[in-house]
Design an enzyme around this catalytic site. Structure first.
Site, mmCIF file in Angstrom:
data_model
loop_
_atom_site.group_PDB
_atom_site.id
_atom_site.type_symbol
_atom_site.label_atom_id
_atom_site.label_comp_id
_atom_site.label_asym_id
_atom_site.label_seq_id
_atom_site.Cartn_x
_atom_site.Cartn_y
_atom_site.Cartn_z
ATOM 1 C CE1 TYR A 126 0.111 -6.336 3.346
ATOM 2 C CE2 TYR A 126 -0.047 -3.942 3.136
ATOM 3 C CZ TYR A 126 0.304 -5.173 2.616
ATOM 4 O OH TYR A 126 0.885 -5.233 1.368
ATOM 5 C CE LYS B 265 4.693 -3.717 1.999
ATOM 6 N NZ LYS B 265 5.273 -4.701 1.024
#
Length: 361
Positions: free
Chosen positions: A160, A164
């Site tokens: 994740y 980002k």
């Protein structure tokens, strides 16, 4: 980050355009505006006299002052009507980090971000503010008063966060003063507050199952937790100070409560405020990390046969047992940021909002 995006969705709700008598400079769209942070950004924008569109996969609340557009941010046809005619776009949509769906993370956080940027340019948007994360510079080792000048993590704590980083690079790289398209990224850390869908409910669920008896390490590691209203305030300050002056454009800014607190002290205040016992036993950090690493290896080995959803992972051990707090001096200097709500008040307001989760003796 909050989870304001899910699997692709094509249904779009046509809504009237923003109020015509409001100047374009005060017209904006919040992508992910139905989510936890998004709703707080919307509330503060309305209080400051902005006309607000919300683009999301669902309508999360009712407000006659807000125009809702429903769709998939990866689809330009869905997105364009929500961006047409606005000056500023806030992007706080993201799948929940706990979903562990790598394909969705990449599709939404990176490919979707590129689509959003291109659609903003096509629609004539002038300012773009991304909700990023302070974790883009965190590799599971201590960060004390970290500044935005620290390099991106070479080994991010999870996939994740890896997406980002890709997302933030794309947004800051798109800053183009010559073409009047200005971008900046806000990096909050540990967002919490009333209606928080993640931190407090997950913490209380763990306590109910008897999983909050142990703390990792000596309990002294300082961490930033940031009240959601302060995060929203930082976004709006960034938008209002973002101009062709290079002070903000193409740069990232940490936004925190500016009151780092021991990780386990913060959790204990939430737990005891809701009538649960605080953790009282210590596990050495090295032991916890080693056990979590072994469990992750086991999960990998058996994955062809059994899919294990681990909650005790090396990443979570690192988050719970290391120092990771960040300087917001750049935000103070450039945009005049100061937290609106102190940590004491923030914890009290959060605990009061979750009284329905209180343990009954």
């Amino acid at each position: 980050m909050e989870g304001a995006v899910s699997e692709p969705m094509r249904d779009q709700v046509a809504r009237p355009h923003l109020t015509e008598d409001i100047p374009k400079a005060k017209k904006c769209t919040v992508i992910g505006g139905s989510g936890f942070l998004g709703q707080h950004i919307v509330e503060q924008l309305l209080a400051r006299g902005y006309a607000v569109n919300v683009f999301d996969i669902q309508q999360g609340f009712d407000n006659p002052q807000v125009h809702f557009f429903l769709g998939d941010l990866c689809n330009r046809q869905d997105l364009y009507p929500a961006l047409k005619g606005v000056n500023t776009v806030f992007h706080c949509a993201s799948p929940p980090p706990s979903s562990n769906n790598k394909e969705l993370f990449y599709r939404v956080n990176y490919l979707g971000m590129k689509n959003v940027i291109e659609t903003c340019k096509e629609a004539g948007v002038q300012k773009f503010i991304l909700t990023s994360s302070a974790s883009v510079i965190f590799e599971g080792i201590d960060i004390k008063n970290g500044t935005e000048d620290l390099p991106y993590a070479v080994k991010p704590i999870d996939y994740y966060t890896e997406t980002k980083i890709l997302q933030e690079r794309a947004v800051l790289g798109a800053n183009d003063p010559e073409r009047n398209f200005l971008t900046t990224a806000i990096r909050p850390h540990g967002i919490f507050g009333p209606q928080d869908p993640y931190l407090v409910p997950v913490l209380i669920e763990a306590a109910r199952k008897g999983k909050m008896k142990f703390m990792i390490g000596n309990g002294k590691n300082l961490v930033d937790f940031t009240f959601v209203e302060n995060v929203a305030h930082g976004h709006i300050l960034a938008a209002e100070h973002l101009s062709q002056d290079a002070a903000l454009g193409g740069k990232a800014f940490h936004i925190t409560n500016d009151e780092p607190i021991p990780f386990w002290t913060f959790l204990s205040r939430i737990l005891t405020g809701l009538n649960y016992e605080a953790p009282k036993y210590h596990i050495p950090y090295w032991l916890a990390y080693y056990l979590a690493f072994l469990l992750s290896l086991l999960a990998m080995v058996v994955s062809p046969v059994i899919q294990l959803q681990l909650t005790f992972t090396p990443m979570r051990v690192a988050l719970a047992g290391t120092f990771h707090y960040y300087s917001c001096e750049r935000a103070k200097k450039v945009m005049g940021y100061r937290p609106l709500v102190t940590m004491d008040d923030a914890v009290e307001r959060t605990v009061q909002s979750f009284r329905h989760l209180r343990k009954v003796e």
